[in-house]
Design a protein around this motif. Sequence first.
Motif, PDB file in Angstrom:
ATOM      1  N   VAL B  58     -10.511   6.623  -8.831  1.00 29.19           N
ATOM      2  CA  VAL B  58     -10.502   5.595  -7.781  1.00 29.19           C
ATOM      3  C   VAL B  58      -9.326   4.660  -8.007  1.00 29.19           C
ATOM      4  N   SER B  59      -8.588   4.404  -6.944  1.00 30.44           N
ATOM      5  CA  SER B  59      -7.491   3.438  -7.044  1.00 30.44           C
ATOM      6  C   SER B  59      -7.521   2.500  -5.842  1.00 30.44           C
ATOM      7  N   LEU B  60      -7.223   1.246  -6.093  1.00 30.89           N
ATOM      8  CA  LEU B  60      -7.189   0.229  -5.035  1.00 30.89           C
ATOM      9  C   LEU B  60      -5.750  -0.064  -4.673  1.00 30.89           C
ATOM     10  N   GLY B  61      -5.479  -0.182  -3.389  1.00 26.37           N
ATOM     11  CA  GLY B  61      -4.138  -0.599  -3.019  1.00 26.37           C
ATOM     12  C   GLY B  61      -3.655   0.072  -1.760  1.00 26.37           C
ATOM     13  N   PRO B  62      -2.366  -0.162  -1.428  1.00 28.82           N
ATOM     14  CA  PRO B  62      -1.783   0.453  -0.232  1.00 28.82           C
ATOM     15  C   PRO B  62      -1.541   1.950  -0.467  1.00 28.82           C
ATOM     16  N   ASP B  63      -0.953   2.625   0.511  1.00 25.47           N
ATOM     17  CA  ASP B  63      -0.855   4.077   0.440  1.00 25.47           C
ATOM     18  C   ASP B  63      -0.043   4.604  -0.740  1.00 25.47           C
ATOM     19  N   ARG B  64       0.834   3.752  -1.314  1.00 29.64           N
ATOM     20  CA  ARG B  64       1.598   4.247  -2.457  1.00 29.64           C
ATOM     21  C   ARG B  64       0.700   4.652  -3.631  1.00 29.64           C
ATOM     22  N   ARG B  79     -12.385  14.569  -7.601  1.00 29.02           N
ATOM     23  CA  ARG B  79     -12.234  13.875  -6.322  1.00 29.02           C
ATOM     24  C   ARG B  79     -11.324  12.685  -6.526  1.00 29.02           C
ATOM     25  N   ALA B  80     -10.676  12.246  -5.432  1.00 28.43           N
ATOM     26  CA  ALA B  80      -9.823  11.054  -5.517  1.00 28.43           C
ATOM     27  C   ALA B  80     -10.139  10.154  -4.333  1.00 28.43           C
ATOM     28  N   VAL B  81     -10.308   8.880  -4.628  1.00 31.45           N
ATOM     29  CA  VAL B  81     -10.679   7.928  -3.581  1.00 31.45           C
ATOM     30  C   VAL B  81      -9.721   6.737  -3.622  1.00 31.45           C
ATOM     31  N   GLN B  82      -9.130   6.469  -2.476  1.00 31.07           N
ATOM     32  CA  GLN B  82      -8.291   5.268  -2.345  1.00 31.07           C
ATOM     33  C   GLN B  82      -9.117   4.190  -1.657  1.00 31.07           C
ATOM     34  N   ILE B  83      -9.250   3.067  -2.298  1.00 36.11           N
ATOM     35  CA  ILE B  83      -9.821   1.916  -1.604  1.00 36.11           C
ATOM     36  C   ILE B  83      -8.615   1.201  -1.006  1.00 36.11           C
ATOM     37  N   LYS B  84      -8.506   1.355   0.313  1.00 37.49           N
ATOM     38  CA  LYS B  84      -7.252   0.993   0.979  1.00 37.49           C
ATOM     39  C   LYS B  84      -7.196  -0.505   1.252  1.00 37.49           C
ATOM     40  N   VAL B  85      -6.380  -1.189   0.467  1.00 35.74           N
ATOM     41  CA  VAL B  85      -6.173  -2.626   0.640  1.00 35.74           C
ATOM     42  C   VAL B  85      -4.664  -2.815   0.752  1.00 35.74           C
ATOM     43  N   ASP B  86      -4.190  -3.085   1.955  1.00 33.06           N
ATOM     44  CA  ASP B  86      -2.743  -3.098   2.171  1.00 33.06           C
ATOM     45  C   ASP B  86      -2.058  -4.284   1.521  1.00 33.06           C
ATOM     46  N   ASN B  87      -2.734  -5.440   1.545  1.00 34.63           N
ATOM     47  CA  ASN B  87      -2.114  -6.620   0.916  1.00 34.63           C
ATOM     48  C   ASN B  87      -2.785  -6.889  -0.426  1.00 34.63           C
ATOM     49  N   TYR B  88      -2.880  -5.848  -1.229  1.00 32.63           N
ATOM     50  CA  TYR B  88      -3.603  -5.926  -2.499  1.00 32.63           C
ATOM     51  C   TYR B  88      -2.948  -6.928  -3.457  1.00 32.63           C
ATOM     52  N   VAL B  89      -3.751  -7.823  -3.979  1.00 35.13           N
ATOM     53  CA  VAL B  89      -3.272  -8.799  -4.967  1.00 35.13           C
ATOM     54  C   VAL B  89      -3.763  -8.341  -6.336  1.00 35.13           C
ATOM     55  N   LYS B 194      -0.992  18.291  -4.713  1.00 34.37           N
ATOM     56  CA  LYS B 194      -0.369  17.866  -3.459  1.00 34.37           C
ATOM     57  C   LYS B 194      -1.242  18.177  -2.255  1.00 34.37           C
ATOM     58  N   LYS B 195      -2.024  19.241  -2.377  1.00 30.74           N
ATOM     59  CA  LYS B 195      -2.798  19.693  -1.207  1.00 30.74           C
ATOM     60  C   LYS B 195      -4.206  19.114  -1.181  1.00 30.74           C
ATOM     61  N   LYS B 196      -4.618  18.502  -2.268  1.00 29.90           N
ATOM     62  CA  LYS B 196      -6.019  18.051  -2.321  1.00 29.90           C
ATOM     63  C   LYS B 196      -6.249  16.813  -1.449  1.00 29.90           C
ATOM     64  N   PRO B 197      -7.447  16.698  -0.916  1.00 31.07           N
ATOM     65  CA  PRO B 197      -7.720  15.570  -0.024  1.00 31.07           C
ATOM     66  C   PRO B 197      -7.923  14.267  -0.799  1.00 31.07           C
ATOM     67  N   ILE B 198      -7.452  13.171  -0.227  1.00 30.31           N
ATOM     68  CA  ILE B 198      -7.735  11.861  -0.810  1.00 30.31           C
ATOM     69  C   ILE B 198      -8.637  11.119   0.170  1.00 30.31           C
ATOM     70  N   GLU B 199      -9.840  10.804  -0.286  1.00 30.52           N
ATOM     71  CA  GLU B 199     -10.777  10.068   0.574  1.00 30.52           C
ATOM     72  C   GLU B 199     -10.306   8.612   0.651  1.00 30.52           C
ATOM     73  N   THR B 200     -10.526   7.971   1.763  1.00 31.07           N
ATOM     74  CA  THR B 200     -10.188   6.548   1.821  1.00 31.07           C
ATOM     75  C   THR B 200     -11.413   5.730   2.210  1.00 31.07           C
ATOM     76  N   LYS B 201     -11.491   4.583   1.570  1.00 29.01           N
ATOM     77  CA  LYS B 201     -12.547   3.611   1.900  1.00 29.01           C
ATOM     78  C   LYS B 201     -11.829   2.306   2.233  1.00 29.01           C
ATOM     79  N   THR B 202     -12.407   1.546   3.127  1.00 29.79           N
ATOM     80  CA  THR B 202     -11.824   0.247   3.437  1.00 29.79           C
ATOM     81  C   THR B 202     -12.734  -0.828   2.863  1.00 29.79           C
ATOM     82  N   PRO B 203     -12.218  -2.039   2.698  1.00 32.40           N
ATOM     83  CA  PRO B 203     -13.092  -3.120   2.232  1.00 32.40           C
ATOM     84  C   PRO B 203     -14.331  -3.259   3.126  1.00 32.40           C
ATOM     85  N   ALA B 204     -14.158  -2.990   4.433  1.00 36.26           N
ATOM     86  CA  ALA B 204     -15.298  -3.101   5.349  1.00 36.26           C
ATOM     87  C   ALA B 204     -16.398  -2.093   4.984  1.00 36.26           C
TER      88      ALA B 204
END
Lengths: 319, 253
Positions: B58-64, B79-89, B194-204
Amino acid sequence: MSNVLIVGELKDGELKKISREITSAGRKIADALGGKVTALLIGSGVEKFAGDLGAVGADSIVTVNAGDFNAETWANLVAGVIKDKNPSVVLVPHTSQGKDYSPRVAVKVGAGIVADAVGLSVDGGKVVAKKPIYSGKAYGNFKVTSPIAIFTVRPNSQEVVQKAGAGAAEAASPSAGDAKVKIVSSDLSGGNKVQLAEASIIVSGGRGIKGPENWPVLQGLADVLGAALGASRAAVDAGWISHSHQVGQTGKTVSPNCYIACGISGAIQHLAGMGSSKYIVAINKDGDAPIFKVATYGVVGDLFEVVPALTDEFKKVLG
Amino acid sequence: MKIIVLVKQVPDTETNIKVGDKSINEAGIKWIISPYDEFAIEEGLRLREKNGGEVIAVSLGPDRVQESLRQAYAMGADRAVQIKVDNYVPFDTVLTAELIANFAKAENADIIIGGRQSIDSDSSQVVIQVAEGLGIAHISFAVSLEISGTSVKATKEVEGGTQVVETSLPVAITAQKGLNEPRYPNLKGLMAAKKKPIETKTPADLGNPASKIEVVGLEPPPPRIPGRKLEAADAKGYAEQLVKALREEAKVI
């Protein structure tokens, strides 16, 4: 009213210097906010330190009788006192113990927390904490927006100022609760005589010490100065000394008043751990070593000649 | 056994940091997985290899941050999960921990493991805050870890030495250097990742927790006391000068 609570720390039944440092820092904040400073000490027989903390600015001391440190029970005790005293600012040492219980306290009392603060000031009724970020390559200033603000404070970053508070002691007995983690055994033989992360002087060795048999050269100087013994990653990875001595990015971050780097080239990962030392002495044969870029005093020379001479000279002047 | 490993993306140590008003200038920064989190990923993989189950990075942050998640995939994460926070502090530990705790709760994780600290904020807060948020045990600064069934035995670094501790699952762990040697992803793993899916979650999706930190501003480090190289004829001469400088000029000894 904006009251300040500081959580002191003990080592072998003695008050640690960081306890005085954060009491003085708390006093300064309370004076700016118009509040009182309460110092919390957890342990057995801690009432006897009320006067010590009173002398550096504590208005009152809350004591909680407890056995050995356990992060979960400590977190319950600290959170219990916070709920009872309702301070708006809480200062905790940024030590192994502080790092272990402070995160739980923050969540328990719904507080924001800024860890590893080296500067504390007050602006518009709120504390602004300054901390090194990005391995010391920048500094950040942060405020906590929740009603209770917690700051863990780096040892050696705050001045101890004599300022009399009342220092009245009061016992409290919040619930310690049960700990889910049980301590089976402790081995405290591998460490330093002087704690590295909190030492005000550190004598540190790197690849230039050539082998584990040469630590006594540095330990001799450390003993004369009452300093802790540190090491670079190169010396630890070579198996010359245990990881608990390592200073740097994958070791300890230190901020002593004086860091004496012996035979250390000064890789960026090492500088990340010691770059905020106030004065840096570098002793290295290689005059081009990067450590000289941060050194206050540089000696291009053989540590096996310079360090013993330095030990002798300090023995002379320090008696 | 469900293992969540926390992967924080941070600027490489060697990267030059340019300070902006409230964040750093990201142009030209090389991003890496925070070194202690590599120990966490490795330990997660070893636990799965021994006990079965799955490793969720699990990683928090923008798409990078997806780049770091792909590296975790290449090492062997399931599995890989991005908690998508674009203005991550990166300094907002309470917000970060609440998002991760809510994710871990939904996954019903047995183990949450992350580095003992990240090398950008050095806070040592998030993993233990997650433990508190979930009401589970935590072991910080782990240098060895054994799990069998639901019982957990670990050696942790403490001031002046080590301690052996015991608890039971679920548990949150912070990884200290010495816990293991992280593996390198191989080429095949990197290609497959490179081909594996990355799930995304939003703060909401994760309860929309509020921040409790305000970034007042960033600044360059304070200037160092100017240094100088000493000149002397021999070791004794250096020693005399150093003692004088440290006692009379610096007044630190």
